[in-house]
Design a protein around this motif. Structure first.
Motif, PDB file in Angstrom:
ATOM      1  N   ARG B 183       0.851  -1.198   0.000  1.00 41.70           N
ATOM      2  CA  ARG B 183       0.000   0.000   0.000  1.00 41.70           C
ATOM      3  C   ARG B 183       0.880   1.239   0.000  1.00 41.70           C
ATOM      4  O   ARG B 183       2.107   1.159   0.186  1.00 41.70           O
ATOM      5  CB  ARG B 183      -0.897  -0.002   1.223  1.00 41.70           C
ATOM      6  CG  ARG B 183      -0.123   0.070   2.513  1.00 41.70           C
ATOM      7  CD  ARG B 183      -0.978  -0.337   3.692  1.00 41.70           C
ATOM      8  NE  ARG B 183      -0.182  -1.013   4.683  1.00 41.70           N
ATOM      9  CZ  ARG B 183       0.621  -0.394   5.550  1.00 41.70           C
ATOM     10  NH1 ARG B 183       0.732   0.896   5.519  1.00 41.70           N
ATOM     11  NH2 ARG B 183       1.317  -1.068   6.438  1.00 41.70           N
ATOM     12  N   GLY B 184       0.242   2.382  -0.199  1.00 37.84           N
ATOM     13  CA  GLY B 184       0.975   3.639  -0.212  1.00 37.84           C
ATOM     14  C   GLY B 184       1.292   4.088   1.211  1.00 37.84           C
ATOM     15  O   GLY B 184       0.477   3.967   2.115  1.00 37.84           O
TER      16      GLY B 184
ATOM     17  N   VAL D 259      -1.732   6.193  -9.348  1.00 36.55           N
ATOM     18  CA  VAL D 259      -2.908   7.005  -9.017  1.00 36.55           C
ATOM     19  C   VAL D 259      -3.475   6.558  -7.670  1.00 36.55           C
ATOM     20  O   VAL D 259      -3.827   7.373  -6.812  1.00 36.55           O
ATOM     21  CB  VAL D 259      -3.976   6.890 -10.124  1.00 36.55           C
ATOM     22  CG1 VAL D 259      -5.293   7.510  -9.663  1.00 36.55           C
ATOM     23  CG2 VAL D 259      -3.491   7.589 -11.390  1.00 36.55           C
ATOM     24  N   ALA D 260      -3.497   5.246  -7.448  1.00 37.21           N
ATOM     25  CA  ALA D 260      -4.023   4.740  -6.183  1.00 37.21           C
ATOM     26  C   ALA D 260      -3.133   5.159  -5.017  1.00 37.21           C
ATOM     27  O   ALA D 260      -3.611   5.374  -3.902  1.00 37.21           O
ATOM     28  CB  ALA D 260      -4.137   3.226  -6.240  1.00 37.21           C
ATOM     29  N   THR D 261      -1.833   5.291  -5.246  1.00 35.11           N
ATOM     30  CA  THR D 261      -0.922   5.686  -4.173  1.00 35.11           C
ATOM     31  C   THR D 261      -1.004   7.187  -3.910  1.00 35.11           C
ATOM     32  O   THR D 261      -1.095   7.627  -2.774  1.00 35.11           O
ATOM     33  CB  THR D 261       0.535   5.328  -4.554  1.00 35.11           C
ATOM     34  OG1 THR D 261       0.535   4.103  -5.257  1.00 35.11           O
ATOM     35  CG2 THR D 261       1.406   5.233  -3.329  1.00 35.11           C
ATOM     36  N   VAL D 262      -0.945   7.966  -4.987  1.00 38.67           N
ATOM     37  CA  VAL D 262      -0.875   9.420  -4.835  1.00 38.67           C
ATOM     38  C   VAL D 262      -2.254  10.023  -4.521  1.00 38.67           C
ATOM     39  O   VAL D 262      -2.347  10.991  -3.793  1.00 38.67           O
ATOM     40  CB  VAL D 262      -0.275  10.060  -6.104  1.00 38.67           C
ATOM     41  CG1 VAL D 262      -0.273  11.579  -6.014  1.00 38.67           C
ATOM     42  CG2 VAL D 262       1.143   9.554  -6.332  1.00 38.67           C
ATOM     43  N   ALA D 290      -7.594  -0.575  -7.430  1.00 33.67           N
ATOM     44  CA  ALA D 290      -7.032   0.607  -8.078  1.00 33.67           C
ATOM     45  C   ALA D 290      -7.620   0.808  -9.466  1.00 33.67           C
ATOM     46  O   ALA D 290      -7.598   1.914 -10.005  1.00 33.67           O
ATOM     47  CB  ALA D 290      -5.518   0.478  -8.169  1.00 33.67           C
ATOM     48  N   ALA D 291      -8.152  -0.255 -10.057  1.00 35.71           N
ATOM     49  CA  ALA D 291      -8.643  -0.170 -11.430  1.00 35.71           C
ATOM     50  C   ALA D 291     -10.071   0.361 -11.509  1.00 35.71           C
ATOM     51  O   ALA D 291     -10.506   0.790 -12.574  1.00 35.71           O
ATOM     52  CB  ALA D 291      -8.578  -1.554 -12.082  1.00 35.71           C
ATOM     53  N   GLU D 292     -10.775   0.337 -10.406  1.00 33.10           N
ATOM     54  CA  GLU D 292     -12.199   0.637 -10.430  1.00 33.10           C
ATOM     55  C   GLU D 292     -12.480   2.043 -10.972  1.00 33.10           C
ATOM     56  O   GLU D 292     -11.871   3.036 -10.549  1.00 33.10           O
ATOM     57  CB  GLU D 292     -12.780   0.490  -9.004  1.00 33.10           C
ATOM     58  CG  GLU D 292     -14.287   0.507  -8.933  1.00 33.10           C
ATOM     59  CD  GLU D 292     -14.940  -0.642  -9.695  1.00 33.10           C
ATOM     60  OE1 GLU D 292     -14.292  -1.672  -9.922  1.00 33.10           O
ATOM     61  OE2 GLU D 292     -16.127  -0.499 -10.080  1.00 33.10           O
TER      62      GLU D 292
END
Lengths: 349, 342, 243, 415
Positions: B183-184, D259-262, D290-292
């Protein structure tokens, strides 16, 4: 050699005749070979004729590499730079400015030679040797690749298509796809490159280059301007390899940054010379003859694999594995290459 | 051409470093070259400030620095193996990246079999060590002491074989090894994936272990002795053949460890290793050929150069800025940032 | 007439003064022997005046022209050639090719270069090795080759770095004869670094003694060897150690 | 002089031998030549090995299924029910190999070629087609430059990069306006190659016409990018409300992860144009949550079409794999040649070419009308549709007549 009726060699004070220089022998061999190969494309089926052209392109690239790295002793790991410059210069002139490929070849040679002289000047000025020199040449080729990939000036990663002409034309170096002219042009270019390299090696400049390779300080001590001759050799080497690039474009009618400047191109320039024999006139040619058709042989094999290897069908990579194995074996067992070893056995003076 | 003729064969690349006058002031190994560290730090600060001016966004620069440092640690680990091999065996190992690729596929296979990706270290490191011994004894030993080009060509051959064998057997379809629970993680205003941070920490740990091994153990002393002077080492009773094999194997084990650590970060393809190889060469030259600590610092510098370069030269490949740094270092400081010490 | 003049040249390596304010002159047609214990800076001086190293300070004049900081090939072109202490032939070539290249580099015509080289080879007594590859040549032959190659570029001044080292006594005499011939027949001025005192005594018109990078003394061979400072400098080192 | 001769001979012999060694392809073709009287050959050129082998094999299979379908339906009726024969060749993804293989197929008597996936290879093959006056129907290869040569013998079934970029921008504008949240700023993240650049340019031109600001445009090197976090942070800093991504599979997944991280707060949607990842069934599997919500405007097999469903089923049974759009395009391309053979009144490639230029062939690709070629050889009716990842599956969402469900915009409601 004693069987020939040559004019008597000059004699020295001690009364022994001076040995004959091997150069004429090379020139005669080149001429004989050229004549023998002229009918080849008329005999071969079209698919093999194109393999023969590929062999000649390999040979041309490697003759250039061998000039600098073999005879000049400056190991280049970035000859893709010169191949690519030759390819791009001729494609750019042709596509953007409608300039004949013949002039494009010359322009490519000039630009490649100038670029080589520049790299050479920097590398020699900062005294890069051995691994450092090799890595620097590699870096410059990679920088060209990355630059070309992102530069509008040379059409980015798209590269260039050579426009087709409605009919065959010598001036535009374009013929029917199966025309033997392609082979003949490539043969002529290769023969010229071989003759130039033989003449260069026997010239004052070539002799000085070899001396500087053997011992730079000793060469300087007898009065040879080492830097000048090294640069000259690099420029000539780059120019020859650039011809291969320029011809490649005219034959395949397409170039992009990876095909021109990719590191595999540099490897393709090295392998024939190493396999055939580094620092020999014939090494690159023999190496190219070995390497050129390998791809087709392995591709054929992988299309219909022999019993027991069926799982390899449709896979690729075997050709490169064979190159790699060949390379290791040659370096370990025949460090003088195929021709170098034969010459040592047969033509021992 | 003012090369000092009395230095004999300057052509041996490593010697270039010893010609550096600075070397005398900072004797090999022990003393910490504070001045140079200060200069490098200052340069990095300037580069970061310029990047801020150029992008106009603090977040972007912080993110670039974070990403650069994290990947830089991994570059450092890979380059340590490469530089160790160069320092001791005088081999420019073109096959280093392909060893890494091999470790990637090994990790992929083990992860497929249900093993946690990081546990694959227990397999990949010894396996690559063993392979290193085999390659050195089986192939490279025959070319020791030959001209540099010979070793270069042999390792090039090895890399062609490994890379294309992977292609032949696994095909080129990209594969990935997801890290469970990835995860981030926020770092100041930036974020980074946990896998990236763990790879960085792992790389630092392994680098520290390698450093201790070289500095504090009998084996390390022997390796350093051979690096400094192999005939001398032979005279005091060190079996250089064993040291050569062990060093090469340690180097490939580094590549193996790096392969497992980066497996969750990268797309696994036969050519993935080659990309790291190019960067590793740059790092090695930057850190000084044969300098293990220099490799780690060089890795961080290159990681930053790659990320910040993307800000300086938008639209250009980040590799371009890496090569620009490389060429500048080659010309201006061929002995690398920290000169030579093994 | 002074052919070679060296004025106060100095060179430091990493803060260490290897050559310190060395000056000397060599008259045309004379032979100067340079001696000194190991590490006295003899080879460094050769490197400085032959252009392999650039002096930190001081000047070098050859036949009235300044050649300080010239590159080695420029120095050779100006009329001064050096040999190397360790033999450095062009290893991929035969003896004849080695010398031919030197003849060409000295401006010899391509047509006659090989003949001229062959004559030179005969003259230095290398005739039987003429067409042999330099690989595997005995030391004595390599020393002669080094000499022939240097002479081939038609120097006015020849800098010889231990041409006799590595030769057994029986091999030395003909080489010394050859050196004398070079002076008398060809008018070549010789500067030679040598450890073998017998040769220095026999050949030199004058001797330059170096110690720790400085000129200790200079003078006729007999005077110099009687100089107590010279004897002191050599104490702890056998002057024939390299014989 | 004897040695000179020996040397020359020594050099010539291996060359001759090597030439024989390479004779495999010719040998293979001679074997095929025996049947040339009773079948009509079509060449299929795809990367069956190498980096894109998976896609290449899909396309080759698609072409095979088309030939099979035509033969089962009685062959080419206008030519006495002659059967088609598909000759497959492997380009290895290399332009030189593509060229020599194309030449080989033409020498073998292929009346038309189908291929080839990589733009560089297609460019070379189109040259071979032009010089030999044999038609090439491109199934997949979007680079505009290929048809910009003015070639008479090259046709393209899939939409070009320009069409994709233009339609992509229109769809985005329409979907956002319909949702009552018109797009203000689009940041672009694209691979730096010809594909990504061409899509970016076309998208930008069309979006700006609709009053949408486009920028920053960030390029990356798809071949060696390992992380896109910094780039997505730049997007975050720009405050754009839509991120357009044009790239391939691997980098598409990296972009999704970044994108999911940031998590750029202003972002309403990630919008792929001809993205190599966002509309593939395996994308939601690999990228997970993350793809949703990710959009992709792309050409795509029409899953609402009954014939397409039948083909997908057949493909699954035959090859134990889900059919990809590339295979459908190859299938359509063979149909194009077969249709031309029905009307050409002969098998001379030049006649086949003219018939292709005039033809109109139904297609299984969503959103497209029948395949008809314009003067440059471009399929005039080729257009993308819009898809979106919803509930872990890729759904067709726009235009309305091809939609399986409605688009969700803004896509990231939870952020």
């Amino acid at each position: 050699m004693t069987a020939t009726s040559a004019p008597p060699a000059p004699e020295t004070a001690a009364g022994r005749p001076l040995p004959r220089l091997p150069w004429n022998r090379h020139l005669i061999a080149i001429a004989v070979l050229a004549v023998l190969l002229v009918p080849l494309p008329l005999i071969l089926p079209p698919a093999q004729a194109s393999v023969a052209v590929r062999v000649l392109i390999f040979a041309l690239m490697s003759i250039g590499w061998n000039m600098m790295s073999g005879f000049g002793g400056m190991f280049s790991f970035g000859h893709a730079a010169y191949f690519g410059i030759g390819a791009y210069a001729s494609a750019w002139l042709l596509v953007e400015h409608r300039v004949s490929p013949w002039i494009g070849i010359l322009a490519g040679m000039v630009v490649a030679a100038a670029f080589a002289a520049l790299i050479g000047f920097l590398a020699l000025r900062y005294k890069l040797r051995g691994a450092y020199f090799a890595l620097a040449t590699f870096a410059f080729a990679e920088m060209l690749r990355l630059w070309a990939t992102n530069s509008d000036f040379v059409n980015r990663a798209v590269g260039y298509h050579v426009p087709l002409r409605p009919e065959a034309s010598w001036w535009w170096l374009q013929f029917e796809p199966s025309s033997p002219n392609y082979f003949w042009v490539a043969l002529a270019l290769t023969v010229v490159a071989l003759v130039v390299s033989v003449l260069y090696l026997r010239s004052r400049a070539g002799q000085f280059t070899k001396a500087a390779r053997d011992d730079e300080d000793a060469a300087a001590a007898v009065g040879i301007p080492v830097m000048r001759y090294k640069l000259l050799t690099m420029a000539l080497s780059a120019a020859i390899t650039a011809v291969a690039g320029a011809f490649y474009v005219q034959y395949f009618l397409f170039i992009d940054p990876d095909l021109a400047f990719g590191s595999s191109v540099s490897i393709q320039a090295i392998l024939p010379a190493v396999i055939g024999g580094v620092a020999t006139v014939w090494g690159p040619v023999i190496g190219a003859v070995v390497m050129g058709p390998l791809n087709d042989v392995t591709a054929t094999m992988l299309r219909n694999p022999p019993a027991g290897l069926e799982f390899l069908q449709g896979r690729s990579g075997l050709d490169v594995i064979v190159y790699g194995t060949l390379l290791i074996i040659i370096v370990l067992v025949l460090p003088k290459g195929i021709y170098g070893t034969i010459r040592q056995r047969w033509f021992r003076r | 051409m003012t090369s000092p003729a009395d230095q004999g064969h300057v052509a041996a690349a490593g010697d270039v470093a010893t010609l550096d006058p600075d070397e005398a002031r900072a004797p090999a190994g022990r003393a910490v070259p504070w001045r140079r560290i200060a200069v490098i730090t200052a340069l990095i600060v300037v580069a970061v400030v310029l990047a801020y001016v150029r992008s106009g966004s603090g977040v972007v620069v912080v993110q670039a620095v974070a990403t650069g440092v994290l990947i830089g640690g991994v570059y450092g680990l890979i380059a340590m193996g490469l530089t160790l091999i160069f320092g001791v065996l005088d081999i420019v190992n073109f096959a280093h990246g392909s060893f890494l690729a091999l470790a990637l596929f090994l990790t992929f296979g083990l992860a497929q079999a249900g093993l946690h990706p990081y546990l694959a270290l227990a397999v990949s490191v010894p396996a690559m060590f063993l392979l290193g011994v085999l390659v050195q004894r089986g192939i490279l030993a025959g070319a020791m002491g030959k001209p540099l080009e010979n070793q270069l060509l042999i390792t090039l051959g090895i890399s062609l074989i490994i890379e294309n064998a992977l292609l032949l057997f696994f095909g080129a379809n990209p594969r990935s090894v997801p890290l469970p629970g990835d995860r981030g993680v926020p770092i100041f205003e930036a974020v980074a994936n946990l896998s990236r941070i763990l790879a960085f920490v792992g790389a630092l740990l392994l680098a520290g272990l390698l450093y201790l091994l070289l500095q504090r153990t009998r084996l390390g002393t022997a390796i350093r002795a051979v690096a400094a002077n192999d005939t001398g080492a032979q005279l005091v009773g060190i079996d250089t053949r064993v040291i050569y094999a062990v060093t090469f194997a340690l180097g490939t084990a580094c590549a193996g460890a790096a392969g497992t650590l980066v497996a969750p970060l990268v797309t696994i393809e036969p050519t993935t290793g080659a990309l790291f190889n190019i960067v590793a060469f740059v790092v090695v030259v930057l850190g000084g050929m044969g300098n293990v600590v220099g490799a780690l610092v060089g890795g961080l510098v290159i990681g930053l150069a790659e990320q910040l370069g993307g800000i300086y030269l938008p639209g250009q490949s980040p590799l371009l800025s890496v090569f620009i740094v490389f060429v500048l270092v080659l010309f201006l400081r061929p002995q690398g940032l920290f000169g030579r010490s093994a | 007439m002074t052919l070679l003049r060296v004025d106060g040249i100095s060179k430091s390596f990493q803060g260490l003064r290897a050559v310190d304010e060395v000056s000397f002159e060599v008259a045309e047609g004379s032979i100067l022997g340079v001696i000194g214990p190991n590490g006295a800076g003899k080879t460094t001086i050769f490197n400085l005046i032959a252009g392999a190293l650039r002096p930190d300070s001081g000047r070098v004049h050859l036949a009235g022209r300044e050649i300080t900081g010239h590159t080695p090939h420029q120095v050779t072109a100006a009329g001064m050639t050096r040999t190397f202490q360790l033999m450095r032939p062009f290893y991929s070539m035969t003896v004849l090719e080695n010398v031919t290249i030197a003849v060409l580099a000295g401006g010899g015509a391509k047509r006659t270069a090989r003949t001229a080289a062959a004559e030179l080879i005969d003259r230095v007594g290398l005739g039987r090795w003429r067409d042999a590859p330099t690989e595997g040549l005995p030391t004595a032959a390599l020393k002669r080759l080094e000499l022939a190659r240097a002479v081939a570029s038609k120097p006015r001044v020849l800098l010889l770095d231990e041409v006799l080292a590595g030769l057994v006594p029986a091999e030395r005499a003909p080489v010394m004869e050859l050196l004398e011939q070079l002076r008398t027949d060809d008018g070549v001025t010789l500067v030679f670094v040598e450890h073998i005192m017998a040769a220095v005594m026999r050949l030199s018109d004058s001797v330059l003694v170096l110690d720790l990078g400085r000129v200790l003394t200079t003078g006729a061979p007999e005077e110099v060897t009687r100089d107590p400072r010279v004897i002191e400098a050599y104490l702890g080192e056998d002057p024939h150690a390299h014989a | 002089m004897r040695k000179t001769w020996t040397l020359s001979l020594a050099l010539t012999l291996p060359l001759a031998l090597a030439a024989c060694g390479g004779s495999g392809p010719a040998g293979t073709s001679n074997g095929g030549g025996a049947q040339s009287g009773d079948t009509i050959k079509i060449g299929s050129l795809h990367p069956l090995s190498g980096a894109s082998a998976a896609d290449g094999q899909q396309m080759d299979n698609g072409a095979k299924l088309a030939v099979e379908a035509i033969n089962n339906a009685g062959g080419i009726k206008a030519q006495g029910g002659k059967k088609l024969e598909l000759v497959s060749a492997d380009t290895q993804g290399k332009p030189e190999v593509g060229q020599s293989e194309a030449q080989r197929l033409v020498s073998d008597g292929a009346v038309g070629l189908v291929g080839t996936y990589q733009s560089a290879v297609t460019a070379n093959v189109s040259t071979v087609a032009e010089r030999n006056k044999v038609p090439l129907v491109i199934d997949v290869s979007s680079a505009d430059s290929i048809l910009a040569q003015g070639y008479k013998y090259t046709f393209r079934v899939q939409p070009s990069s320009t069409v994709l970029g233009t339609a992509g921008a229109q769809f985005l504008d329409q979907v956002a306006k319909a949702a009552g949240k018109p797009v203000r700023t689009v940041a672009v993240l694209h691979e730096q190659g010809p594909f990504g650049s061409a899509v970016r340019d076309a998208f930008k031109a069309e979006a700006e016409k609709a009053g949408i600001k486009v920028g920053p445009a960030i390029a990356y090197d798809a071949a060696n990018v390992s992380d896109l976090t910094t780039q997505v942070t730049q997007v975050k800093a720009s405050g754009a409300d839509v991120l357009m991504v044009a790239g391939y599979y691997r980098d598409g997944v990296l972009a999704a992860k970044a994108v999911a991280t940031v998590k750029p707060p202003a972002l309403n949607a990630v919008y792929g144009v001809a993205n190599g990842a966002f509309d593939l069934p395996q994308f939601p599997k690999e990228a997970g949550a993350a793809a949703e919500g990710f959009f992709d405007a792309n050409y795509h097999a029409d899953m609402t079409n009954a014939d397409m469903q039948a083909l997908a089923k057949l493909y699954q049974e035959r090859y134990n794999d889900a059919i990809r759009t590339g295979a459908v395009l190859a299938y359509d391309s063979v149909k194009v040649i077969a249709d031309a053979l029905e009307r050409s009144g002969g098998t001379e490639p030049a006649k086949v070419r003219d018939a292709i230029a005039e033809g109109s062939v139904p297609t299984l690709i969503a959103g497209n009308g029948p395949i008809t070629f314009g003067p440059t050889g471009e399929n005039e009716n080729a257009t993308p549709i819009l898809m979106q990842v919803q509930g872990g599956a890729v759904k067709q969402v726009f235009p309305a007549d091809k939609a399986e469900t409605k688009p969700v915009y803004p896509a990231f409601t939870s952020r």
